[in-house]
Design an enzyme around this catalytic site. Structure first.
Site, PDB file in Angstrom:
ATOM      1  N   LYS A 112     -15.643 -11.032   9.090  1.00  0.00           N
ATOM      2  CA  LYS A 112     -16.201 -10.925   7.739  1.00  0.00           C
ATOM      3  C   LYS A 112     -15.218 -10.259   6.771  1.00  0.00           C
ATOM      4  O   LYS A 112     -15.251 -10.532   5.574  1.00  0.00           O
ATOM      5  CB  LYS A 112     -17.497 -10.123   7.761  1.00  0.00           C
ATOM      6  CG  LYS A 112     -18.571 -10.581   8.742  1.00  0.00           C
ATOM      7  CD  LYS A 112     -19.139 -11.938   8.396  1.00  0.00           C
ATOM      8  CE  LYS A 112     -20.485 -12.240   9.011  1.00  0.00           C
ATOM      9  NZ  LYS A 112     -20.472 -12.505  10.465  1.00  0.00           N
TER      10      LYS A 112
HETATM   11  C1  LIG Z   1     -21.190 -13.377  11.252  1.00  0.00           C
HETATM   12  C2  LIG Z   1     -20.692 -13.536  12.645  1.00  0.00           C
HETATM   13  C3  LIG Z   1     -20.790 -14.757  13.333  1.00  0.00           C
HETATM   14  C4  LIG Z   1     -21.465 -15.957  12.737  1.00  0.00           C
HETATM   15  O1  LIG Z   1     -20.760 -16.480  11.647  1.00  0.00           O
HETATM   16  P1  LIG Z   1     -21.494 -17.454  10.600  1.00  0.00           P
HETATM   17  O2  LIG Z   1     -20.522 -17.659   9.514  1.00  0.00           O
HETATM   18  O3  LIG Z   1     -22.713 -16.684  10.147  1.00  0.00           O
HETATM   19  O4  LIG Z   1     -21.862 -18.683  11.340  1.00  0.00           O
HETATM   20  C5  LIG Z   1     -20.227 -14.837  14.603  1.00  0.00           C
HETATM   21  N1  LIG Z   1     -19.642 -13.770  15.176  1.00  0.00           N
HETATM   22  C6  LIG Z   1     -19.537 -12.584  14.561  1.00  0.00           C
HETATM   23  C7  LIG Z   1     -18.899 -11.444  15.253  1.00  0.00           C
HETATM   24  C8  LIG Z   1     -20.056 -12.419  13.266  1.00  0.00           C
HETATM   25  O5  LIG Z   1     -19.951 -11.241  12.647  1.00  0.00           O
END
Ligand SMILES: *Cc1c(COP(=O)(O)O)cnc(C)c1O
Length: 463
Positions: A112
């Site tokens: 993120k």
């Molecule tokens: C947010 C997240 C996901 C999922 O990603 P999306 O974009 O919501 O599909 C997978 N793994 C981790 C560690 C995340 O923080």
């Protein structure tokens, strides 16, 4: 570049306004009017470029007149300068065919950060000199919250209200949010699931009385700028593995469908991707939708990969829109009313060539963590393990390399990693003394009245 809503009635906006707004006023999501396109020669010329230079080339067509190339480069240099690896998102080889793309070298240890470090700077840039005070409301299954809070803590002109499902995020995830004591940061633990929290956030955006009082903005992956920033690493990794001349596939641990949708966007921009594997855990609405056309919600089962414990994947609407070639308002309203709908034949056929899905059980997730550690010397987190498990049993031609997106640092989910492998990953120094720091957050019931009342007491109304 202009942007329009997947539901067809909200006004078209430019990049700045789309970034500040997040969600469209008709409940839809913003998408660009047209996909920018790179020729094979242009993609081949990305070879050897740094992460920041790749980012500038990929994102420049999306920012329109709102940022010059130099301004964009300056923001990328600052955002990615905070990453602990010089390559920002390095590739690691596991065996002859499997690779990891490590996306967790940012300040809060999950992918993120790649988008949110940039988004925090975009907010600041677009708000400077204005009278508007932005009120960010977001829902997090753990990682968005900490990354967004890190990106905006202490920034002038922004308040952030972050809802997380009480007791359903890991301790490291919670502490990364609740130990940030800057006065513009407000953490709310909701007595409910992530989907409850996300539904509350959507309801706030769709309530004209509440949304009209504050300049609301979103940091969830419903915000277009986040997806735009994630398109970059598909180009960066694919070119390093020989694209556009050599085929490459990606396996993506998926929850809200943001990360894998960014891969889909990369293909629309001309990057040849052989396959995108949508890897889910037992919360498998996307696997059912892509394999049988049934997009219907079940109840959320808490798992060791909490960032994927999702039954309503917001960004799937962007894919459905692109495949339908027009507004999906009717389809989405039906879904919102009944919690179920079917993909059209055109949508299923459009997805079929590129997107495949798999559902990974906890035993297979644990086995992938053990395999990576024992056979490749790599400690991986439970989310990454779900992607890797799906990659390892893919029936693609073995000559095609598969890149699994490593979405979180293993230390973020140390208990689950230890249960699977017997070893406990240590927390990188950049996270500091997380476990000694004071926490601050409030617990609220999952009701619209409770949450909007709380925010109204603390946010800055429009002038
Ligand atoms: C947010 C997240 C996901 C999922 O990603 P999306 O974009 O919501 O599909 C997978 N793994 C981790 C560690 C995340 O923080």
């Amino acid at each position: 570049m202009r942007y329009h809503s997947t539901r067809g009635t909200a006004p078209a906006l430019g990049f700045r306004d789309v970034t500040l707004a997040g969600l469209a006023s008709d409940g839809g999501l913003y998408v660009p009017d047209a996909w920018p396109h790179f020729s094979r020669d242009e993609i081949a010329a990305f070879a050897g470029l740094s992460y920041v230079e790749t980012a500038v080339r990929v994102m420049l067509p999306f920012v329109g007149e709102d940022l010059s190339e130099d301004e964009l480069r300056d923001l990328c240099t600052r955002a990615y300068g905070r990453f602990a690896h010089a390559a920002v998102t390095p590739l690691v080889q596991l065996d002859e065919r499997n690779w990891l793309l490590e996306l967790f070298h940012g300040p809060t240890l999950a992918f993120k950060d790649v988008a949110l470090q940039l988004l925090g700077l975009l907010f600041e840039k677009f708000l400077i000199g204005g009278k508007t005070h932005l009120t960010i409301v977001g829902a997090t299954s753990g990682d968005t919250g900490s990354a967004a809070i890190d990106a905006v803590a202490g920034r002038i002109g922004v308040d952030i209200f972050m809802l997380h499902p009480k007791g359903r995020v890991s301790e490291v995830q919670r502490r990364q949010m609740t130990t940030v004591l800057a006065p513009n940061v407000h953490n709310i633990a909701i007595e409910g699931s992530f989907d409850d929290a996300q539904a509350l956030v959507k309801a706030m955006f769709n309530d004209p009385a509440f949304a009209g009082r504050f300049q609301l903005s979103a940091v969830n992956s419903i915000n277009w700028a986040r997806l735009m920033a994630q398109v970059v690493y598909y180009f960066y990794a694919a070119v390093r593995l020989g694209a556009p001349d050599k085929p490459v596939a990606f396996s993506v641990p998926t929850g809200n469908f943001g990360d894998v949708f960014a891969g889909y966007v990369a293909t629309r921009m001309g990057l040849p991707i052989e396959q995108l594997i949508v890897a889910t855990n037992v919360n498998d609405i996307l696997h059912r939708a892509l394999s049988t056309g049934d997009y219907s919600t079940g109840t959320v089962t808490p798992t060791a990969a909490p960032s994927m414990d999702i039954q309503v994947s917001s960004n799937f609407e962007r894919l459905l829109f692109d495949l339908a070639g027009g507004s999906v308002a009717e389809q989405m309203h039906r879904f919102e009313a009944t919690r179920a709908m079917r993909l059209t034949n055109a949508q299923r056929e459009g997805a079929a060539g590129l997107l495949v899905s798999d559902r990974i059980e906890p035993d297979d997730m644990n086995e992938a963590m053990r395999w990576a550690s024992a056979e490749a010397g790599q400690v991986i987190d439970p989310h990454t393990a779900i992607g890797l498990a799906a990659a390892r049993r893919s029936d693609l031609d073995p000559a095609v390399p598969i890149v699994t997106l490593a979405t979180a640092h293993p230390a973020k989910f140390a208990d689950a990693v230890e249960r699977a492998t017997g070893g406990r990953p240590s927390v990188p120094a950049r996270v500091g003394d997380l476990h000694e720091r004071q926490e601050r957050y409030d617990v609220l019931p999952a009701t619209f009245e409770a949450v909007t009342g709380y925010i109204a007491e603390r946010a800055h109304p429009k002038p």
